[in-house]
Design an enzyme around this catalytic site. Structure first.
Site, short mmCIF file in Angstrom:
data_model
loop_
_atom_site.label_atom_id
_atom_site.label_comp_id
_atom_site.label_asym_id
_atom_site.label_seq_id
_atom_site.Cartn_x
_atom_site.Cartn_y
_atom_site.Cartn_z
N LYS A 81 -36.86 -17.80 -20.83
CA LYS A 81 -36.78 -16.62 -19.96
C LYS A 81 -35.46 -16.60 -19.19
O LYS A 81 -34.90 -15.54 -18.95
CB LYS A 81 -37.96 -16.61 -18.99
CG LYS A 81 -38.82 -15.36 -19.18
CD LYS A 81 -39.85 -15.23 -18.10
CE LYS A 81 -40.54 -13.89 -18.15
NZ LYS A 81 -41.62 -13.83 -17.14
N LYS A 127 -40.97 -5.32 -31.57
CA LYS A 127 -42.16 -5.53 -30.74
C LYS A 127 -42.10 -4.61 -29.51
O LYS A 127 -41.03 -4.48 -28.89
CB LYS A 127 -42.16 -7.00 -30.29
CG LYS A 127 -43.31 -7.39 -29.41
CD LYS A 127 -43.14 -8.85 -29.01
CE LYS A 127 -43.86 -9.16 -27.82
NZ LYS A 127 -44.69 -9.64 -27.11
N LYS A 173 -41.16 -3.52 -22.57
CA LYS A 173 -40.44 -2.71 -21.59
C LYS A 173 -38.95 -3.01 -21.62
O LYS A 173 -38.13 -2.15 -21.38
CB LYS A 173 -41.02 -2.91 -20.19
CG LYS A 173 -40.97 -4.35 -19.71
CD LYS A 173 -41.53 -4.47 -18.31
CE LYS A 173 -41.31 -5.86 -17.73
NZ LYS A 173 -42.08 -6.94 -18.32
#
Ligand code: TRP
Length: 326
Positions: free
Chosen positions: A112, A193, A196
């Site tokens: 991340k 995929k 957002k």
């Protein structure tokens, strides 16, 4: 009834992928389990700490959509993480016994950070993300945690921390298990995929016009340029969405129509639009009702928070006693 707990981080609006991949599954569990579903707004701060307005909007979007999609406040407990301060206390206490290396080697940590490299995520809170998640889960002594595969490492560390706590302080926490659900892959309007961060999502809060527009302009088999060209449905994200939202007969029809150029892409998309609308229409109606009645929303959260807080307070009494605290 066994207890189930799950939550979503409030860092954006809910989209069709979240609905099909998580929320519909949560709805189905309500009848068989004592379900606790919450909004992880503190977790959203780990990456979105500099945008309080966005955080607030996202909490509202999640709350309205949880209920609009079928979470029933009479059948499950819906609450907001930051309303239950005990989560912060448990997170602090768990931080005392959690080796840094355990947190550093959770794969999502580095992944991340790389994915969101424009943000400064070298913070204490971000490293502690899985620890806060552990507190969320074990606070309620949840047996099952319905999540996607991406969350499996978080469940793994939750079990390890529960075990470590029990070793030091006696049997307080059961080890939670992931409840993995098979769900269809939901591509976004560009075939990747649905996410957002890719800007390819169909949101539950989109208007019918927006949904129609997004599907109408979806990419299809790039080799099918003219109406008379035959196409390969397997190369079209529209077909992937048909697999989620359309009947088997409709799927067979669009496959046949695409391969023989019997139908055009717009015809194919019209069937999909109709079926997505069928899923979204009751959600839109319920959303409207809820948004028109903020007091009702407030009451639902108050009731859920109160119920969750009772459980959390009880757990924390045991924890403090077990740890020799005041
Ligand atoms: N990490 C979860 C997500 O991706 C959110 C979350 C926070 C969660 N605490 C949890 C999920 C506890 C299940 C159980 O959105």
């Amino acid at each position: 009834m066994d207890r189930v707990l799950s939550g979503m981080q409030s860092s954006g609006k809910l989209h069709l992928g979240n609905l099909v991949g998580a929320l519909q599954n949560w709805v189905g569990l309500q009848a068989r389990y004592d379900c606790y579903y919450f909004i992880a707004d503190w977790h959203a701060l780990t990456t979105g700490y500099n945008n309080p307005a966005a955080l607030h909007d996202s909490v509202m979007d999640l709350l309205v959509n949880y209920i609009a999609a079928g979470l029933d406040p009479d059948k499950c407990t819906i609450f907001i993480q930051s309303g239950i301060l005990e989560h912060a206390e448990l997170h602090l206490l768990l931080s005392m016994i959690t080796p840094l290396g355990w947190l550093e080697r959770v794969p999502t940590y580095k992944e991340k950070q790389q994915e969101l490299s424009e943000r400064d995520l070298s913070t204490y809170g971000f490293l502690g993300y899985p620890l806060l998640q552990t507190a969320d889960i074990i606070m309620y002594k949840a047996k099952y945690v319905p999540v996607g595969v991406d969350q499996v490492p978080h469940l793994e560390i939750s079990r390890e921390i529960a075990r470590r706590f029990n070793n030091f302080y006696g049997d307080v926490f059961p080890e939670p298990a992931a409840l993995l659900t098979q769900f269809p892959k939901v591509p976004g309007v560009d075939g990747r995929k649905m996410s957002k961060s890719y800007g390819n999502a169909v949101y539950l809060s989109d208007s019918p016009k927006e949904v129609e527009q997004k599907i109408r302009t979806m990419t299809t088999d790039p080799a099918r340029v003219k109406r008379t060209d035959v196409g390969d449905p397997d190369l079209s994200p529209v077909y992937q969405l048909h697999k989620v939202f359309s009947t088997t007969e409709e799927q067979a029809e669009v496959v046949e129509g695409c391969r023989t150029a019997g139908i055009g892409c717009i015809d194919c998309k019209k069937v999909l639009i109709k079926n997505v609308f069928k899923v979204l229409e009751p959600i839109w109606a319920k959303r409207e009702e809820l948004l028109a009645d903020p007091e009702q929303l407030h009451a639902i959260v108050e009731k859920g928070n109160e119920k969750a807080r009772k459980v959390a307070q009880e757990t924390m009494q045991h924890v403090r006693k077990a740890m020799g605290l005041w």
